[in-house]
Design an enzyme around this catalytic site. Structure first.
Site, PDB file in Angstrom:
ATOM      1  N   TYR A  34       1.886   5.801  -1.632  1.00  0.00           N
ATOM      2  CA  TYR A  34       3.127   6.172  -2.924  1.00  0.00           C
ATOM      3  C   TYR A  34       3.909   4.775  -3.518  1.00  0.00           C
ATOM      4  O   TYR A  34       4.378   4.600  -4.191  1.00  0.00           O
ATOM      5  CB  TYR A  34       4.219   7.329  -2.830  1.00  0.00           C
ATOM      6  CG  TYR A  34       3.296   8.372  -2.262  1.00  0.00           C
ATOM      7  CD1 TYR A  34       4.033   9.507  -3.439  1.00  0.00           C
ATOM      8  CD2 TYR A  34       2.607   8.910  -1.655  1.00  0.00           C
ATOM      9  CE1 TYR A  34       2.735  10.075  -2.929  1.00  0.00           C
ATOM     10  CE2 TYR A  34       2.913  10.249  -1.244  1.00  0.00           C
ATOM     11  CZ  TYR A  34       2.397  10.836  -2.382  1.00  0.00           C
ATOM     12  OH  TYR A  34       1.766  11.564  -2.250  1.00  0.00           O
ATOM     13  N   CYS A  76       0.209  18.349  -2.100  1.00  0.00           N
ATOM     14  CA  CYS A  76       0.336  17.520  -1.836  1.00  0.00           C
ATOM     15  C   CYS A  76       0.169  17.168  -0.537  1.00  0.00           C
ATOM     16  O   CYS A  76      -0.410  18.252   0.536  1.00  0.00           O
ATOM     17  CB  CYS A  76       2.063  18.303  -1.063  1.00  0.00           C
ATOM     18  SG  CYS A  76       3.183  17.251  -0.429  1.00  0.00           S
TER      19      CYS A  76
END
Length: 336
Positions: A177, A46
């Site tokens: 994203y 992440c």
């Protein structure tokens, strides 16, 4: 993994950080800085969590703030500790990060995200407010910084750092994203356009200076690096951010390699975790869950950015090697 998108526009909507208490030197939120009291829960996959790993290393907080590394592959309960013996975090004694969220709020129904600061005695989540966590490590945990720790958020530059961070967040960190998770063409094209417009702006900025703000590494460089280091491995193909590869953008490619080779950056990067997480978890984007073998990662080599001057750690010193139990080793030909 369920990806929240707007059904009308097809835009990806990131959930707000619900838990925003701060661990501070004076304990004003009820959580005082104490060595050994808190655990930083991360996934090496992440980018938001990787910020915390880098800042913790640069500041030398390893002995004051322990770290738990979640499996890069989530299941229906999200982040899990299946990398540890018995599938439990050995310090918190929990199998899923969700247990800490529900210890803090039994009625919580939102997403389970990393990084997370967890209070070890109560096993309660304190914060998942990733932008503030790293700033607080720099400004509130100073009594536990190592000798020679750099100032990653210098007071005289905070306004400029905040401005740069705002643009990088909206049009780089979040935009990849928004492009990858878009469900309508217009939403994808908007994110794609903003991303590469900003990368061009950043490239122009970095052509004549080694770091984003001032002549040393700051919080701004850390926030950009964690997206750039994932770019060719996942964002270019998996998220359709394919105008150029990072390796085809000379200034940003050299800048990313410079940081990658700086102690505290490359030694926290796990390309195996990164690739397996994105390609195996995002079934709506990659239904086959096949993890690609490429790209060739052996190109994270000399960069020649030192010719621009700058002092990576300012008046400080580089961190020593990572603790033995946190070393990642060789990954796809890259020694991190």
């Amino acid at each position: 993994m369920t990806i929240p998108t707007d059904p009308q526009t097809g835009e990806f909507r990131r959930s707000a950080n619900h838990f925003d208490a701060r661990v501070t030197a004076d304990g004003r939120d009820g959580w005082p800085v104490e060595a050994g009291r808190y655990r930083l829960v991360v996934s090496r996959a992440c980018p938001w969590a990787s910020r915390g790993l880098i800042v913790r290393r640069l500041l030398g907080l390893e002995s004051a703030l322990s770290v738990a590394v979640a499996d890069p592959i989530q299941d229906e309960k999200s982040w899990r500790f299946t990398l540890d013996p018995g599938d439990r975090d050995p310090v918190l004694g929990i199998k899923y990060l969700a247990e800490a969220y529900h210890a803090a709020d039994p009625h919580y129904m939102g997403g389970i995200s990393v990084p997370a600061i967890v209070d070890i005695p109560s096993k309660r989540l304190v914060s998942n407010d990733y932008p503030q966590i790293t700033l607080d490590l720099s400004t509130e945990w100073t009594s536990f910084h190592r000798p020679g720790a750099p100032d990653l958020y210098p007071e005289r530059l905070r306004g400029e750092i905040d401005d740069v961070n705002a643009g990088v967040y909206a049009d780089v960190n979040a935009a990849v994203y928004q492009a990858g998770f878009a469900t309508k063409q217009a939403a994808y094209e908007d994110a794609y356009t903003r991303l590469f417009t900003m990368l061009d702006v950043l490239s122009e900025r970095l052509e004549k200076q080694r770091y984003l703000v001032g002549d040393t590494i700051t919080e701004a460089d850390i926030r950009l690096f964690t997206t750039l280091v994932r770019f060719d491995a996942v964002y270019h193909g998996h998220f359709k951010c394919n105008r150029n590869k990072l390796a085809e953008m000379p200034v940003l490619w050299a800048y990313a390699r410079d940081l990658f080779q700086t102690p505290g950056f490359g030694d926290t990067v796990d390309f195996d975790h990164i690739k397996r997480h994105y390609y195996a978890v995002h079934e709506q984007v990659n239904p086959t869950r096949i993890v690609p073998l490429g790209p060739d990662l052996s190109g994270w080599t000399p960069h020649h950015r030192e010719q621009l001057g700058g002092r990576p750690f300012g008046d400080g010193t580089p961190p020593g090697p990572p603790p033995e139990d946190e070393r990642i080793g060789d990954t796809d030909g890259v020694t991190a």
